[in-house]
Motif scaffolding. Sequence first.
Motif, mmCIF file in Angstrom:
data_model
loop_
_atom_site.group_PDB
_atom_site.id
_atom_site.type_symbol
_atom_site.label_atom_id
_atom_site.label_comp_id
_atom_site.label_asym_id
_atom_site.label_seq_id
_atom_site.Cartn_x
_atom_site.Cartn_y
_atom_site.Cartn_z
ATOM 1 N N GLN A 25 -14.523 38.276 -3.350
ATOM 2 C CA GLN A 25 -13.818 37.040 -3.033
ATOM 3 C C GLN A 25 -14.414 35.859 -3.785
ATOM 4 O OE1 GLN A 25 -13.730 36.658 1.280
ATOM 5 N NE2 GLN A 25 -11.721 37.613 1.340
ATOM 6 N N GLU A 26 -15.741 35.876 -3.984
ATOM 7 C CA GLU A 26 -16.398 34.756 -4.657
ATOM 8 C C GLU A 26 -15.897 34.621 -6.091
ATOM 9 O OE1 GLU A 26 -18.539 35.897 -1.162
ATOM 10 O OE2 GLU A 26 -17.982 37.095 -2.906
ATOM 11 N N VAL A 27 -15.890 35.745 -6.811
ATOM 12 C CA VAL A 27 -15.419 35.706 -8.201
ATOM 13 C C VAL A 27 -13.931 35.363 -8.247
ATOM 14 C CG1 VAL A 27 -14.969 37.124 -10.250
ATOM 15 C CG2 VAL A 27 -17.189 37.243 -9.118
ATOM 16 N N HIS A 28 -13.167 35.931 -7.338
ATOM 17 C CA HIS A 28 -11.726 35.684 -7.384
ATOM 18 C C HIS A 28 -11.387 34.231 -7.044
ATOM 19 C CE1 HIS A 28 -7.364 36.562 -6.514
ATOM 20 N NE2 HIS A 28 -7.571 37.155 -7.656
ATOM 21 N N ARG A 29 -12.197 33.592 -6.208
ATOM 22 C CA ARG A 29 -11.987 32.161 -5.947
ATOM 23 C C ARG A 29 -12.132 31.360 -7.236
ATOM 24 N NH1 ARG A 29 -15.254 32.998 -1.101
ATOM 25 N NH2 ARG A 29 -13.894 33.065 0.728
ATOM 26 N N GLU A 30 -13.088 31.770 -8.074
ATOM 27 C CA GLU A 30 -13.258 31.103 -9.359
ATOM 28 C C GLU A 30 -12.033 31.324 -10.248
ATOM 29 O OE1 GLU A 30 -15.789 29.181 -10.535
ATOM 30 O OE2 GLU A 30 -16.751 29.227 -8.568
ATOM 31 N N VAL A 31 -11.515 32.544 -10.254
ATOM 32 C CA VAL A 31 -10.317 32.856 -11.035
ATOM 33 C C VAL A 31 -9.157 31.958 -10.606
ATOM 34 C CG1 VAL A 31 -8.571 34.613 -11.527
ATOM 35 C CG2 VAL A 31 -10.983 35.253 -11.471
ATOM 36 N N LEU A 32 -8.953 31.845 -9.300
ATOM 37 C CA LEU A 32 -7.842 31.040 -8.797
ATOM 38 C C LEU A 32 -8.082 29.549 -9.003
ATOM 39 C CD1 LEU A 32 -6.922 32.928 -5.494
ATOM 40 C CD2 LEU A 32 -5.935 33.173 -7.775
ATOM 41 N N ALA A 33 -9.344 29.121 -8.936
ATOM 42 C CA ALA A 33 -9.651 27.715 -9.204
ATOM 43 C C ALA A 33 -9.303 27.365 -10.649
ATOM 44 C CB ALA A 33 -11.124 27.432 -8.926
ATOM 45 N N TRP A 34 -9.615 28.268 -11.574
ATOM 46 C CA TRP A 34 -9.264 28.048 -12.977
ATOM 47 C C TRP A 34 -7.745 28.104 -13.169
ATOM 48 C CZ3 TRP A 34 -11.648 27.028 -17.701
ATOM 49 C CH2 TRP A 34 -13.017 26.742 -17.618
ATOM 50 N N ARG A 35 -7.080 29.018 -12.480
ATOM 51 C CA ARG A 35 -5.612 29.048 -12.551
ATOM 52 C C ARG A 35 -5.027 27.708 -12.148
ATOM 53 N NH1 ARG A 35 -2.436 31.866 -7.735
ATOM 54 N NH2 ARG A 35 -3.506 30.093 -6.776
ATOM 55 N N ASP A 36 -5.481 27.186 -11.015
ATOM 56 C CA ASP A 36 -4.968 25.918 -10.517
ATOM 57 C C ASP A 36 -5.264 24.776 -11.493
ATOM 58 O OD1 ASP A 36 -4.285 27.434 -8.348
ATOM 59 O OD2 ASP A 36 -5.798 26.601 -7.002
#
Length: 241
Positions: A25-36
Motif C-alpha cells: 500500500q505504501e508504494v502504491h500510494r506513491e504511484v497514485l500520488a504521482w498519477r494525481d
Amino acid sequence: MNIAPSIRPFGKHGILISFPPEISQEVHREVLAWRDAVLHSFSEKIVDVVPAYHSLAVFVNDHVNVETFIALLKDLSVSETESAITNYCITIPVCYDETFGLDLKELSEAKKMTMEQIIQKHTAPTYQVYFLGFLPGFPYLGGLDPQLFHPRKPTARSQIDQGAVAIGGGQTGIYPMACPGGWNILGKTPLVMFDPKKAIPSLVTPGDYIKFRSISLKEFETIAAKVAKRSYNIEKEVYRD
C-alpha cells in the motif's frame, strides 16, 4: 513515504515512472500520488496515465518531446499537489453457490477448511484496487488472506463466465467478461464490471476499494434482473483511510 522514483522513456510517446518493485500500500500510494500530480499539472500534454503495482506509465501527445517532459516530471513537487480524484469503497455482491463456485469445493479440500470458512475469509477483507489489466476492467486486488493463496490451475478453462470471482496465486479478482482463464473460481457477481457504452466504462478504478458481500442464488437472480434493467443501485461510499 515520499519515495524518489526513476523516470525514463517508455516507447515513442511514453514515460515510465518506477518505484521499488514490491506490492504494498505504501508504494502504491506513491504511484497514485504521482498519477494525481501528473493529471493536475499536465492535463493538456498527456493522453493517458496507467498505474500498476509499483509504476506509472504516462503517455503524452504526439507534439510533446519526451525528454523535455521527463525534465518537467523530475521538477514536479508531488507532495504539494492535492488530489482531485475521489476514491470509493464499492460493495460487490457475490453468489458463492456451487452453481458458480466451480473450484470452491476443491479449494476447501486443499485448504482443509469448510466452504463456509473459505467464503468468510474471502469476504472479510477490504481489498484495494491496485490496477486494471489483462482484460478491460479486470481489477487486480490487494488484501487477500494468505490462507487463501492458491496456485493458478495447471490447465486454463476455455471459457469463464463474465462476473466470475476467482483466486490466482496471492490475488483475487473479477472477470469482467467471458474469456479463457486459469484462476480458481469461487463465485460470481451479477454486476457488470465493464460497460464500454458508459462514459466511465469500468465500475472500479485504481485507488478504489472493494468489499465482497455473500448473496444467495435467489438474491443473485434478483440483482441480475435489476442490473439488466439498469435499476440496481451500486453500493458505494467515499473511502477514507
